[in-house]
Design an enzyme around this catalytic site. Structure first.
Site, PDB file in Angstrom:
ATOM      1  N   ARG A  21     -10.475  33.939  24.234  1.00 26.22           N
ATOM      2  CA  ARG A  21      -8.598  33.107  24.281  1.00 26.22           C
ATOM      3  C   ARG A  21      -9.313  31.316  24.257  1.00 26.22           C
ATOM      4  O   ARG A  21      -8.422  31.253  23.801  1.00 26.22           O
ATOM      5  CB  ARG A  21      -7.673  34.023  24.973  1.00 26.22           C
ATOM      6  N   GLY A  90     -14.996  46.132  34.777  1.00 21.64           N
ATOM      7  CA  GLY A  90     -14.008  46.149  35.253  1.00 21.64           C
ATOM      8  C   GLY A  90     -13.873  45.917  36.688  1.00 21.64           C
ATOM      9  O   GLY A  90     -14.895  45.510  37.363  1.00 21.64           O
ATOM     10  N   ASP A 120     -10.218  31.343  38.319  1.00 17.53           N
ATOM     11  CA  ASP A 120      -9.214  30.980  37.474  1.00 17.53           C
ATOM     12  C   ASP A 120      -8.034  31.056  37.564  1.00 17.53           C
ATOM     13  O   ASP A 120      -7.135  30.876  36.713  1.00 17.53           O
ATOM     14  CB  ASP A 120      -9.581  31.604  36.122  1.00 17.53           C
ATOM     15  N   ASN A 187       1.886  42.030  41.148  1.00 19.11           N
ATOM     16  CA  ASN A 187       0.840  41.906  41.658  1.00 19.11           C
ATOM     17  C   ASN A 187      -0.214  40.615  41.181  1.00 19.11           C
ATOM     18  O   ASN A 187      -0.369  40.644  39.944  1.00 19.11           O
ATOM     19  CB  ASN A 187      -0.524  43.151  41.222  1.00 19.11           C
TER      20      ASN A 187
END
Length: 490
Positions: A21, A90, A120, A187
């Site tokens: 993105r 994952g 990030d 979370n």
């Protein structure tokens, strides 16, 4: 246990994602905020925990990312283990790959606390990580998750707790009931694990889900089912757990980080006249009683010493500004400005510029690879490149060092207490001795002895009536004609 005493066994920084993105050829985590890459910020927070092992898990554009991480470690004298995530997707698998790389280096079995964070999440601080680890170890938790309180938690996984406050699970937005969607605690994906619990649970986690991924969140359920305590540390500072998936989020994080840096600098003795137009990299050093005027950007290893004033409308990268110096409307990089010196306005300092104490580089001047001695002045409208200028020399308006012959660069050496007149050109290589002078418009092609006057004199010749003959009928011709008639009338 005091928070300052905690030392995790390992910190694993996940840096394998593609970041599509971001729409960039540059890997997402290599994009910068306040002069440091996102992964650089993450590694800095992890390093200051002083873990026994620091691991970065990579995959997308592996060589570029791994080289950047390795170089960061070398600059900061930190050993960083690079682990490669394999084809199994994952976050759970990414952490497993990090642990397997430690095993391959005979660093296992890891016992104690393993922290998992991300490349990030650039505003995450060591203090918050330390609080996470301290709580985890003090309470004897199997898993401790870092959470944040958001007014609008849309899109985030919600933290579910039981009556005693322990975490019972995490529910994703798409799976949450209407009641669960009212929960504001989310979370962050950042955890402290008991190393043994993590290793054993990851061996049980499967990819039997809609995404075919090995989820790290599954470890919480496995630990809970085994009767182990799962808890949380919560922060109200959402920025510390915010990631950047696109350039809009990157800009927002950068603006917030800059705001925090500017406020920190003001609290430590810098006057910033307009914080909204001031940008300061995380690597910049500002000493007490410095003043930063509006529209100023300070980048890289810039160091502004006590009492100096920088700005307005100034951009400095890797520039040292000495005590009580002033730098006005200047663009500079790789330069050193001495104490009590003045630069600007509209000055361009290129790498290798060294201005001595009490010196001056004035308006519309460009310098490159030049050393200027104490008290010397280059006041306006000139260029000095590949040159050495002594002390208390005055370089006149419009002076230029002609340092390039079309193939090679050459140096100009100008001594101390030299006075050069307007529009002097020094054709390098050439030397001008101490105390020498030059005349207006001089073209200095040969060395000038100390105390000599260098002149380039050609007889002036006036071509009478040239304008009237060559530009008949022009305004200039009519003005000249009128002036002659007036002279004749007198």
């Amino acid at each position: 246990m005091s928070e300052s005493a905690v030392r995790p066994a390992a910190v694993i920084v996940l840096a394998a994602g593609a970041g599509t993105r971001m729409k960039s050829r540059t890997p997402k985590i290599l994009h910068t905020l306040c002069g440091v890459s996102m992964i650089g910020h993450a590694l800095g927070a992890a390093r200051d925990l002083d873990p026994e092992h620091l691991v970065a898990v990579v995959r997308h554009q592996r060589e570029k990312v791994a080289d950047h991480i390795t170089a960061w470690g070398e600059r900061h004298d930190v050993d960083i283990t690079i682990a490669d995530q394999d084809e199994v997707p994952g976050t759970g698998r990414a952490v497993e790959c990090g642990l397997e790389q430690l095993a391959a280096q005979d660093a296992l079995p890891v016992t104690g606390t393993v922290v998992v964070t991300y490349g990030d999440v650039p505003l995450l601080t060591t203090d918050l990580l330390r609080k996470l680890v301290s709580t985890h170890e003090t309470e004897g938790n199997a898993v401790t998750v870092l959470t944040a309180i958001l007014e609008d938690a849309t899109g985030y996984g919600r933290i579910l707790r039981d009556a005693d406050g322990s975490v019972t699970g995490i529910v994703e937005q798409k799976d949450a009931t209407a009641e669960q969607q009212e929960i504001k605690e989310i979370n962050s994906g950042i955890y402290a694990f008991d190393a043994q619990v993590l290793t054993e649970a990851l061996a049980e986690v499967s990819t039997d889900n809609a995404q075919g991924e090995k989820y790290l969140t599954d470890v919480l359920g496995i630990a809970r089912a085994a009767g182990r305590r799962v808890a949380a540390v919560s922060t109200k500072d959402r920025w510390q757990v915010e990631g950047a998936n696109d350039r809009i989020q990157l800009q927002a994080l950068g603006a917030e980080l800059n705001r925090r840096i500017v406020r920190w600098q003001m609290r430590h003795g810098t006057t910033v006249i307009d914080p909204a137009t001031t940008w300061i990299d995380a690597t910049v050093i500002l000493e007490e009683d410095t003043t930063i005027l509006p529209g100023t950007q300070l980048h890289g290893r810039t160091h502004v010493e006590c009492g100096a004033v920088v700005g307005p409308d100034t951009t400095l990268t890797d520039v040292v500004v000495g005590e009580n110096a002033t730098v006005t409307r200047t663009h500079g990089s790789g330069a050193r400005i001495g104490a009590d010196a003045t630069v600007g306005p509209f000055t361009y300092l290129r790498p290798g510029t060294v201005l001595g104490e009490e010196g001056k580089i004035g308006a519309f001047y460009e310098t490159k690879n030049v050393t200027i001695g104490r008290g010397s002045k280059l006041s306006h409208l000139g260029y000095a490149g590949d040159a050495e200028i002594g002390e208390y020399t005055n370089i006149g308006c419009g002076n230029i060092t002609a340092n390039y012959d079309g193939e090679n660069k050459h140096r100009t050496v100008i001594g101390s207490h030299v006075r050069t007149s307007s529009n002097t050109v020094f054709v390098a290589p050439v030397e001008v001795g101490d105390g020498a002078y030059t005349g207006a418009g001089a073209v200095v092609r040969k060395d000038v002895p100390p105390g000599a006057l260098a002149l380039s004199v050609a007889p002036q010749r006036n071509s009478e009536d040239w304008v009237e003959n060559k530009r008949p009928g022009s305004a200039a011709a009519e003005a000249a004609k009128k002036a002659k008639n007036d002279d004749t009338a007198e």
